[in-house]
Write a protein that holds these residues in place. Structure first.
Motif, PDB file in Angstrom:
ATOM      1  N   ASP A 269      75.781 -19.821  57.761  1.00  0.00           N
ATOM      2  CA  ASP A 269      74.604 -20.353  58.463  1.00  0.00           C
ATOM      3  C   ASP A 269      74.718 -21.873  58.579  1.00  0.00           C
ATOM      4  O   ASP A 269      74.484 -22.449  59.654  1.00  0.00           O
ATOM      5  N   GLN A 270      75.016 -22.510  57.472  1.00  0.00           N
ATOM      6  CA  GLN A 270      75.116 -23.979  57.491  1.00  0.00           C
ATOM      7  C   GLN A 270      76.295 -24.447  58.351  1.00  0.00           C
ATOM      8  O   GLN A 270      76.178 -25.440  59.088  1.00  0.00           O
ATOM      9  N   VAL A 271      77.398 -23.727  58.271  1.00  0.00           N
ATOM     10  CA  VAL A 271      78.579 -24.148  59.033  1.00  0.00           C
ATOM     11  C   VAL A 271      78.342 -23.978  60.533  1.00  0.00           C
ATOM     12  O   VAL A 271      78.683 -24.857  61.338  1.00  0.00           O
ATOM     13  N   ARG A 272      77.749 -22.864  60.929  1.00  0.00           N
ATOM     14  CA  ARG A 272      77.505 -22.646  62.366  1.00  0.00           C
ATOM     15  C   ARG A 272      76.521 -23.682  62.907  1.00  0.00           C
ATOM     16  O   ARG A 272      76.681 -24.178  64.026  1.00  0.00           O
ATOM     17  N   HIS A 273      75.496 -24.006  62.123  1.00  0.00           N
ATOM     18  CA  HIS A 273      74.560 -25.016  62.598  1.00  0.00           C
ATOM     19  C   HIS A 273      75.228 -26.394  62.652  1.00  0.00           C
ATOM     20  O   HIS A 273      75.034 -27.149  63.612  1.00  0.00           O
ATOM     21  N   ALA A 274      75.975 -26.730  61.629  1.00  0.00           N
ATOM     22  CA  ALA A 274      76.665 -28.025  61.629  1.00  0.00           C
ATOM     23  C   ALA A 274      77.582 -28.148  62.834  1.00  0.00           C
ATOM     24  O   ALA A 274      77.627 -29.192  63.509  1.00  0.00           O
ATOM     25  N   ASN A 275      78.294 -27.073  63.121  1.00  0.00           N
ATOM     26  CA  ASN A 275      79.189 -27.068  64.271  1.00  0.00           C
ATOM     27  C   ASN A 275      78.397 -27.210  65.572  1.00  0.00           C
ATOM     28  O   ASN A 275      78.761 -27.983  66.466  1.00  0.00           O
ATOM     29  N   ALA A 276      77.306 -26.486  65.658  1.00  0.00           N
ATOM     30  CA  ALA A 276      76.485 -26.540  66.876  1.00  0.00           C
ATOM     31  C   ALA A 276      75.886 -27.923  67.092  1.00  0.00           C
ATOM     32  O   ALA A 276      75.731 -28.371  68.242  1.00  0.00           O
ATOM     33  N   TYR A 277      75.558 -28.594  66.003  1.00  0.00           N
ATOM     34  CA  TYR A 277      74.963 -29.924  66.116  1.00  0.00           C
ATOM     35  C   TYR A 277      76.018 -31.030  66.092  1.00  0.00           C
ATOM     36  O   TYR A 277      75.682 -32.199  65.913  1.00  0.00           O
ATOM     37  N   GLY A 278      77.261 -30.656  66.241  1.00  0.00           N
ATOM     38  CA  GLY A 278      78.284 -31.643  66.536  1.00  0.00           C
ATOM     39  C   GLY A 278      79.082 -32.176  65.373  1.00  0.00           C
ATOM     40  O   GLY A 278      79.784 -33.179  65.524  1.00  0.00           O
TER      41      GLY A 278
ATOM     42  N   ARG B 242      85.761 -21.228  57.178  1.00  0.00           N
ATOM     43  CA  ARG B 242      86.860 -22.028  57.738  1.00  0.00           C
ATOM     44  C   ARG B 242      87.595 -21.249  58.824  1.00  0.00           C
ATOM     45  O   ARG B 242      88.008 -21.808  59.845  1.00  0.00           O
ATOM     46  N   GLN B 243      87.754 -19.953  58.597  1.00  0.00           N
ATOM     47  CA  GLN B 243      88.470 -19.130  59.571  1.00  0.00           C
ATOM     48  C   GLN B 243      87.622 -18.845  60.805  1.00  0.00           C
ATOM     49  O   GLN B 243      88.130 -18.771  61.923  1.00  0.00           O
ATOM     50  N   ALA B 244      86.309 -18.727  60.595  1.00  0.00           N
ATOM     51  CA  ALA B 244      85.423 -18.364  61.706  1.00  0.00           C
ATOM     52  C   ALA B 244      85.085 -19.555  62.589  1.00  0.00           C
ATOM     53  O   ALA B 244      84.896 -19.395  63.801  1.00  0.00           O
ATOM     54  N   VAL B 245      85.003 -20.734  62.002  1.00  0.00           N
ATOM     55  CA  VAL B 245      84.607 -21.937  62.753  1.00  0.00           C
ATOM     56  C   VAL B 245      85.709 -22.968  62.543  1.00  0.00           C
ATOM     57  O   VAL B 245      85.649 -23.801  61.650  1.00  0.00           O
ATOM     58  N   LYS B 246      86.703 -22.901  63.392  1.00  0.00           N
ATOM     59  CA  LYS B 246      87.917 -23.673  63.141  1.00  0.00           C
ATOM     60  C   LYS B 246      87.794 -25.137  63.507  1.00  0.00           C
ATOM     61  O   LYS B 246      88.612 -25.945  63.075  1.00  0.00           O
ATOM     62  N   ASP B 247      86.822 -25.509  64.308  1.00  0.00           N
ATOM     63  CA  ASP B 247      86.744 -26.923  64.696  1.00  0.00           C
ATOM     64  C   ASP B 247      85.720 -27.707  63.891  1.00  0.00           C
ATOM     65  O   ASP B 247      85.296 -28.779  64.306  1.00  0.00           O
ATOM     66  N   THR B 248      85.317 -27.177  62.745  1.00  0.00           N
ATOM     67  CA  THR B 248      84.598 -27.966  61.757  1.00  0.00           C
ATOM     68  C   THR B 248      85.298 -27.782  60.415  1.00  0.00           C
ATOM     69  O   THR B 248      85.456 -26.648  59.940  1.00  0.00           O
ATOM     70  N   LEU B 249      85.725 -28.878  59.825  1.00  0.00           N
ATOM     71  CA  LEU B 249      86.390 -28.831  58.518  1.00  0.00           C
ATOM     72  C   LEU B 249      85.334 -28.582  57.446  1.00  0.00           C
ATOM     73  O   LEU B 249      84.319 -29.273  57.404  1.00  0.00           O
ATOM     74  N   VAL B 250      85.584 -27.604  56.570  1.00  0.00           N
ATOM     75  CA  VAL B 250      84.600 -27.224  55.549  1.00  0.00           C
ATOM     76  C   VAL B 250      85.228 -27.419  54.167  1.00  0.00           C
ATOM     77  O   VAL B 250      86.104 -26.665  53.753  1.00  0.00           O
ATOM     78  N   TYR B 251      84.762 -28.439  53.474  1.00  0.00           N
ATOM     79  CA  TYR B 251      85.219 -28.709  52.104  1.00  0.00           C
ATOM     80  C   TYR B 251      84.343 -27.945  51.112  1.00  0.00           C
ATOM     81  O   TYR B 251      83.152 -27.721  51.339  1.00  0.00           O
ATOM     82  N   GLN B 252      84.924 -27.610  49.962  1.00  0.00           N
ATOM     83  CA  GLN B 252      84.118 -27.135  48.851  1.00  0.00           C
ATOM     84  C   GLN B 252      83.926 -28.276  47.862  1.00  0.00           C
ATOM     85  O   GLN B 252      84.860 -28.990  47.502  1.00  0.00           O
ATOM     86  N   GLY B 253      82.681 -28.440  47.436  1.00  0.00           N
ATOM     87  CA  GLY B 253      82.356 -29.425  46.421  1.00  0.00           C
ATOM     88  C   GLY B 253      81.208 -28.919  45.586  1.00  0.00           C
ATOM     89  O   GLY B 253      80.949 -27.711  45.513  1.00  0.00           O
ATOM     90  N   LEU B 254      80.518 -29.812  44.956  1.00  0.00           N
ATOM     91  CA  LEU B 254      79.301 -29.466  44.221  1.00  0.00           C
ATOM     92  C   LEU B 254      78.447 -30.723  44.096  1.00  0.00           C
ATOM     93  O   LEU B 254      78.956 -31.842  44.263  1.00  0.00           O
TER      94      LEU B 254
END
Length: 582
Positions: free
Chosen positions: A124-133, A163-175
């Motif tokens: 959810d967060q990744v798709r929205h982040a990608n959609a909002y640029g 990462r596999q589903a939304v390839k044009d947004t880099l998704v790091y893991q952190g905390l």
């Protein structure tokens, strides 16, 4: 959700005036000069180079920290050509770089259903982040007993799938690290086979909540430093390729003391690189009944007589134009670090947990204590107007000058300070150059020149050309140039003022909708100094906390319970330094 066609910097072919040149920089060396190369011992330097090194060292602009944080290499390499990193499959062709860098927009502070106070799936967060640029983002669920035990592992497969589903947004893991004896911080690592094991070991060994180390004691402060050393060692031992830490909402509770911030930075400058200049939760100040009616960023606190640093003034517990007091105060804490010559960068993020006006809630039957996550969210009819957050990329943006579209390039750009931030889509792009003696540097850089050399600042701004996510076209009204003297290391590590920093020039750019090109003459170089930029839509201005001679029209303190974030937009840049070479 369709990907938004967000703005990227344009090629130099479109600029007017012709006085900002393409930056091939054949003059820029690719290796450190002898005085800057700490691999060369003092005894091996000729007298002139040794004198220069001693000057830089005295000014606090030379040392293991700076060398490791790439600032000096940025200065000497200028704006090197893009690295040509191959983008992941699915990424559109790279935009033409500006000054050798692609400016990638991101957010390093985002929560999911694996946080006890959040609700969304990773996707959810990744798709929205990608959609909002957003080009990059960091998942930073809270450090908790559950997260340390099971959550840090359980969230990883979701991140890998995203990462596999939304390839044009880099998704790091952190905390989100509960820094022992202090506030929260983002910790994240370069993806790799050990990303989970390193984060899990870090959280279990150095998190203030997990280790019951939240109290303001020297032992707990030392534990925080030990955690940063652990991350550095993990890089040196090649367990992970890279790791970074940034302090989150640093002035919210007044518990990040100046000496702790200096301590983190000085202990591991290649890891601890900066702080949120603007916190997330920017919808929290929307007045009731349309919003939470709290402080912008949830900055509505008062000093804690035990935990808070006693020197901080009451106004430090509020935001100013949505930005943290440490950043928004001209001549304040951030400037005190920059005046020392310490690279300490700012960012702006969503801290997205639960989104304002969203129509979903946590899934029924959740058992976070047992499972370490909430069940998937479900639809509800009523908009949740009590939520204080925006989706990633919707309002707050951190723009990083990267040498390519890759995880490593974004982290390198952040560490080098090639960063500017904005709210509400105020700018499409920002290009800043400090020029002296035929050489120049950009954000985060250090330039050296002979005394007496004319110094100029070149600013090129593309104002917003399209409506933002609140459906209006934001308009930039003014740009401030802020200059501060380099005064060297402070004797008192709890210093949080920089008396020689002030706004030296304000440009009225209201009504300008096309490319804005500004050239400011900084005079002839005498002693070292730095410059940084700030600008706003001009809707809410006030004399700065250090008086009109320092900041005649800065951001106004946000009112708790009545702070519409869309009606008060600002941008900030990171600094550039210039030092006399002899």
């Amino acid at each position: 959700m369709e990907h938004h066609d967000h703005a990227h910097p344009h090629d130099h072919d479109d600029h007017a005036g012709g006085h900002i040149h393409p930056h091939t920089h054949s003059h820029a060396p690719t290796e450190l000069e002898p005085a800057l190369d700490l691999q060369v011992d003092d005894s091996e330097l000729p007298p002139s180079e040794l004198g220069r090194r001693n000057f830089l060292r005295k000014a606090g602009l030379l040392g293991a920290g700076l060398a490791a944080s790439s600032v000096l290499s940025t200065a000497t390499a200028g704006t090197a050509a893009a690295a040509g990193v191959t983008p992941p499959a699915g990424r559109p062709p790279a935009d033409p770089p500006r000054g050798g860098y692609r400016w990638l927009t991101g957010d390093h502070h985002i929560h999911t259903q694996f946080s006890p106070d959040a609700q969304y799936r990773v996707i959810d967060q990744v798709r929205h982040a990608n959609a909002y640029g957003l080009d990059w983002m960091v998942i930073t669920d809270h450090g908790t007993v559950q997260h340390a035990k099971i959550g840090v592992e359980k969230v990883n497969p979701d991140i890998v799938l995203a990462r596999q589903a939304v390839k044009d947004t880099l998704v790091y893991q952190g905390l989100e690290w509960n820094i022992p004896a202090a506030e929260h911080g983002t910790v994240f690592v370069h993806p790799g086979r050990n990303e989970v094991s390193v984060l899990k070991q870090f959280e279990n060994s150095y998190d203030g909540t997990v280790k019951s180390a939240g109290a303001n004691t020297p032992q707990n402060e030392a534990l925080a430093i030990a955690g940063l050393h652990f991350l550095a060692d993990s890089i040196d031992q090649r367990r992970v390729q890279d790791a970074l830490m940034l302090a989150n909402h640093p002035a919210r509770k007044g518990i990040d003391s100046p000496h702790e911030i200096r301590g983190w930075r000085d202990a591991e400058p290649r890891i601890a690189i900066g702080m949120e200049g603007a916190p997330g939760h920017q919808a929290a100040g929307i007045p009731k009944p349309f919003g939470p009616g709290s402080g912008r960023g949830y900055y509505d606190n008062s000093p804690d007589p035990v935990a808070s640093f006693p020197g901080y003034p009451l106004e430090s517990y509020r935001t100013f134009g949505g930005f943290d007091w440490m950043t928004s105060t001209v001549g304040g804490l951030w400037d005190s670090l920059l005046a020392e010559g310490k690279p300490w960068w700012i960012t702006a993020n969503s801290d997205s947990h639960q989104v304002w006006a969203d129509t979903s809630q946590r899934g029924p039957g959740s058992d976070f204590t047992t499972n370490g996550y909430y069940n998937d969210p479900v639809h509800i009819t009523a908009p949740q107007l009590g939520n204080g957050d925006f989706w990633p990329g919707y309002y707050s943006r951190t723009h990083v000058g990267a040498k390519g579209f890759s995880y490593a390039a974004v982290m390198d750009g952040m560490r080098a300070g090639r960063v500017w931030v904005d709210h509400g889509g105020l700018l499409d792009s920002l290009d800043v150059r400090l020029t002296a003696g035929g050489h120049q540097t950009s954000l985060g850089g250090v330039l050296t020149a002979r005394r007496g050399t004319p110094v100029t600042l070149q600013i090129r701004i593309n104002p917003a050309q399209h409506p933002n996510w609140s459906q209006f076209l934001p308009a930039l009204a003014k740009v401030d140039v802020i200059r501060g003297a380099v005064t060297g290391p402070v004797s008192n590590k709890d210093t949080f003022t920089a008396p020689e920093t002030r706004v030296v020039k304000t440009y009225d750019v209201s009504g300008q909708s096309k490319v804005i090109v500004l050239n400011y003459n900084l005079g002839r170089l005498d002693d070292g100094f730095y410059v940084r930029l700030r600008g706003s839509d001009g809707k809410r201005l006030a004399v700065g906390l250090n008086g009109a001679t320092v900041d005649p029209a800065g951001p106004k303190m946000d009112t708790v319970g009545d702070a519409d974030p869309w009606d008060d937009l600002w941008f900030y840049s990171n600094p550039m330094w210039i030092l006399p070479s002899r």
